[in-house]
Enzyme design. Structure first.
Site, PDB file in Angstrom:
ATOM      1  N   SER A 144       0.807  -1.153  -0.158  1.00 15.54           N
ATOM      2  CA  SER A 144      -0.165   0.026  -0.199  1.00 15.54           C
ATOM      3  C   SER A 144       0.669   1.121  -0.005  1.00 15.54           C
ATOM      4  O   SER A 144       1.588   1.433  -0.948  1.00 15.54           O
ATOM      5  CB  SER A 144      -0.870  -0.153   1.075  1.00 15.54           C
ATOM      6  N   ASP A 301      -2.032   6.473  -4.261  1.00 22.05           N
ATOM      7  CA  ASP A 301      -0.750   5.647  -3.461  1.00 22.05           C
ATOM      8  C   ASP A 301      -0.362   4.721  -4.384  1.00 22.05           C
ATOM      9  O   ASP A 301      -1.125   4.294  -5.415  1.00 22.05           O
ATOM     10  CB  ASP A 301      -1.198   5.235  -2.126  1.00 22.05           C
ATOM     11  N   ASP A 303      -0.567   1.242  -4.663  1.00 22.64           N
ATOM     12  CA  ASP A 303      -1.532   0.444  -5.113  1.00 22.64           C
ATOM     13  C   ASP A 303      -3.055   0.931  -5.639  1.00 22.64           C
ATOM     14  O   ASP A 303      -3.875   0.320  -5.821  1.00 22.64           O
ATOM     15  CB  ASP A 303      -1.879  -0.574  -4.181  1.00 22.64           C
ATOM     16  N   ASP A 305      -5.300   2.660  -4.195  1.00 22.42           N
ATOM     17  CA  ASP A 305      -6.611   2.510  -3.358  1.00 22.42           C
ATOM     18  C   ASP A 305      -7.041   3.737  -2.157  1.00 22.42           C
ATOM     19  O   ASP A 305      -8.093   3.833  -1.697  1.00 22.42           O
ATOM     20  CB  ASP A 305      -6.730   1.274  -2.244  1.00 22.42           C
TER      21      ASP A 305
END
Length: 565
Positions: A144, A301, A303, A305
């Site tokens: 993340s 960010d 990834d 999400d």
């Protein structure tokens, strides 16, 4: 399970049997690094695995990833037999594609059918693919928003939600039964492709995902000027393709990309901590805004999400909005549009976490929404959407968000979605701009109507085994020394909510919420993904200046509490 007593023996075993690249790394370890790398196994829970990349049982590497995959494969075969399958995705982090292919090879060798994206894509596309393909589970290789030295292994259930506590415990048991060298069955990724045990996910699935995001629009025919000037940064992650494609296809063509952060790069050279919650991560994007005079700055960010934004103030400077503030704005925008156009469902619901701004409850109630507060982590919001679907009530879900910049406007995925967030923020921004209203104006209007509320997060880092012990001691001390009727920061403690007992029907969690007089509260919890203790402050006051003054007092008291243990 590696214990403190035998970590040296495990280190010696790795020196003999680990992959050659890891063996050479291990030879340079000093005593402290040996202990930190081997004193325990990398923790597996509802968030899967997450840790620093490197050699050892407490690190992310091909062996810990393979062991986790072997355990998950055993669990899936037990639950689904020969029909077991898994959808896999990966982000731009160091070794993400390598770990994804290693996991695929383990699943294939264990009779679990593998569907894998043919390129890096955002984490919500894995949640979506699981449901679209009817897979038994999903795996996303990502850490993340963590710094570049981290990577992780995120697991989804057959419903596209992150795994539950019960499933995580069963998978962990299966993982712990696997010897990291002798217990893993694997085959090469290429042989899996040749035998069709591994197949790439069809492009139609990605197109379908983007269409679902487009379907979240609440314009309902209202005309807006989409020629707003947008600066966008994927922060060297996965957002570039889906975010720019959906914005352009929906008419937002005046987009400037932050060139230094455009291409995937797991070292994140211009933003060492690629988290849109952190001001420094958006600094380069704001420089672009100042040069171009852009109306809006977006950053997702790695990834994709989470979404962070900055907007131009009256004096031309750029102001970052918090995740809570963007969530409030989106909630009000979506509700006002649905109410205006008669699309509000019966018994509508707002889903948010217990550390997310309480003001959202008041806004939701004004539009007739019931609020369900869940534990920290978007997986608990996804779980509630799944429960609604099981009852045939999924249409009741209107919006879900968390303070850490995660938003979701529909039930097409069961995790926060930065593609959806970016799209809906641009729509909301353009809608208000077409009426001569800025997001700062709208936020001020909401504060005037519902009262000012300030929420902040303070993190304290504690590394290694000593750090874990320190965090435990702080939690124990807080439980023992702060109770109803006591004083904290000169204010009376009205109530203490201890979620370790499974409060309000929620799963047991190591979280404390202390409520003080005058609608002030703070939440204390160890992070589930980082070696940090997090304290969330919420202060209601007549205006911003008063709220900031009170917040400073509470923050100082919390800092003293942490330092005293």
């Amino acid at each position: 399970m590696t214990t403190k007593k035998d970590y040296k023996a495990e280190y010696e075993r790795w020196l003999e049997r680990a992959d050659e690249s890891l063996q050479s790394e291990l030879k340079g370890y000093d005593e402290a690094r040996i202990e930190d790398s081997f004193y325990k196994n990398l923790a597996f829970g509802t968030g899967g695995l997450r840790g620093v990349i490197g050699a050892g049982t407490n690190r992310m590497n091909i062996h810990t990833v393979s062991k986790a995959s072997q355990g998950l494969a055993a669990y899936l075969r037990k639950e689904y037999g020969n029909e077991a399958s898994v959808a896999i995705g990966y982000d731009s982090r160091i070794n993400s594609e390598l770990f994804a292919r290693m996991a695929a090879g383990v699943f294939a060798a264990n009779g679990v059918k593998v569907f894998i994206w043919n390129r890096l894509l955002p984490v919500p596309t894995v949640s979506y693919a699981v449901r679209y393909l009817g897979a038994s589970a999903g795996v996303m290789i990502t850490a993340s928003h963590n710094p570049s030295q981290y990577n992780g292994y995120k697991v989804y259930g057959h419903d596209g939600c992150q795994i539950t506590t019960k499933a995580a415990a069963e998978i962990l048991e299966a993982i712990e039964n696997v010897d990291i060298f002798d217990g893993v069955h694997s085959e090469s990724f290429d042989s899996g492709l040749d035998s069709r045990k591994i197949t790439y996910i069809d492009e139609a699935v990605f197109d379908s995902f983007l269409q679902e995001v487009k379907n979240q629009s609440v314009l309902y025919g209202d005309a807006i000027d989409k020629n707003v000037s947008i600066v966008y940064s994927p922060l060297n992650g996965t957002g570039l393709e889906p975010v720019t494609r959906i914005l352009k296809e929906e008419g937002y063509t005046n987009i400037t990309l932050v060139e230094e952060q455009k291409k995937p790069d797991g070292s994140f050279p211009t933003c060492p901590y690629p988290n849109p919650e952190i001001k420094e991560a958006l600094a380069l994007g704001i420089e672009y805004c100042q040069k171009t005079g852009a109306d809006l700055m977006l950053a997702t960010d790695p990834d994709c999400d989470r979404v962070g934004i900055a907007v131009k103030g009256q004096n031309g400077d750029y102001q970052l909005l918090s995740g809570n503030e963007v969530g409030l704005l989106l909630l009000d925008y979506i509700c006002s549009q649905r109410q205006k156009h008669g699309t509000m469902p019966e018994n509508p619901l707002l889903l948010k976490t217990i550390v997310t701004i309480d003001m959202a409850d008041r806004i939701g109630a004004d539009y007739g929404l019931e609020t369900i507060n869940v534990l920290t982590g978007f997986k608990f919001i996804g779980e509630q959407i799944g429960i609604l679907e099981g009852r045939g009530e999924e249409e009741r879900y209107v919006f879900g968000f968390e303070e850490s910049y995660g938003y979701l406007t529909g039930g097409y995925v069961r995790d926060k979605d930065g593609v959806d967030g970016a799209y809906m923020i641009c729509e909301m921004f353009s809608f208000y701009k077409s009426q001569g209203i800025s997001l700062l104006d709208k936020l001020a209007e909401l504060y005037a109507k519902y009262g000012y509320c300030l929420n902040t997060l303070h993190s304290y880092k504690f590394d290694g085994s000593a750090g874990m012990a320190k965090m435990k001691a702080i939690m124990d001390y807080t439980r023992q020394h702060i109770g109803e009727g006591d004083e904290f920061a000169g204010r009376q403690v009205v109530k203490v909510e201890d979620y370790s007992h499974g409060l309000n029907g929620l799963p047991k969690s190591n979280v404390l919420k202390v409520k003080l007089e005058n609608n002030i509260s703070f939440v204390v919890r160890p992070s589930g993904t980082e070696p940090k203790l997090k304290i969330y402050l919420s202060v209601s006051a007549d205006n911003k200046d008063l709220a900031e003054a009170v917040e400073k007092e509470i923050a100082e008291a919390c800092g003293k509490l942490v330092a005293s243990v």
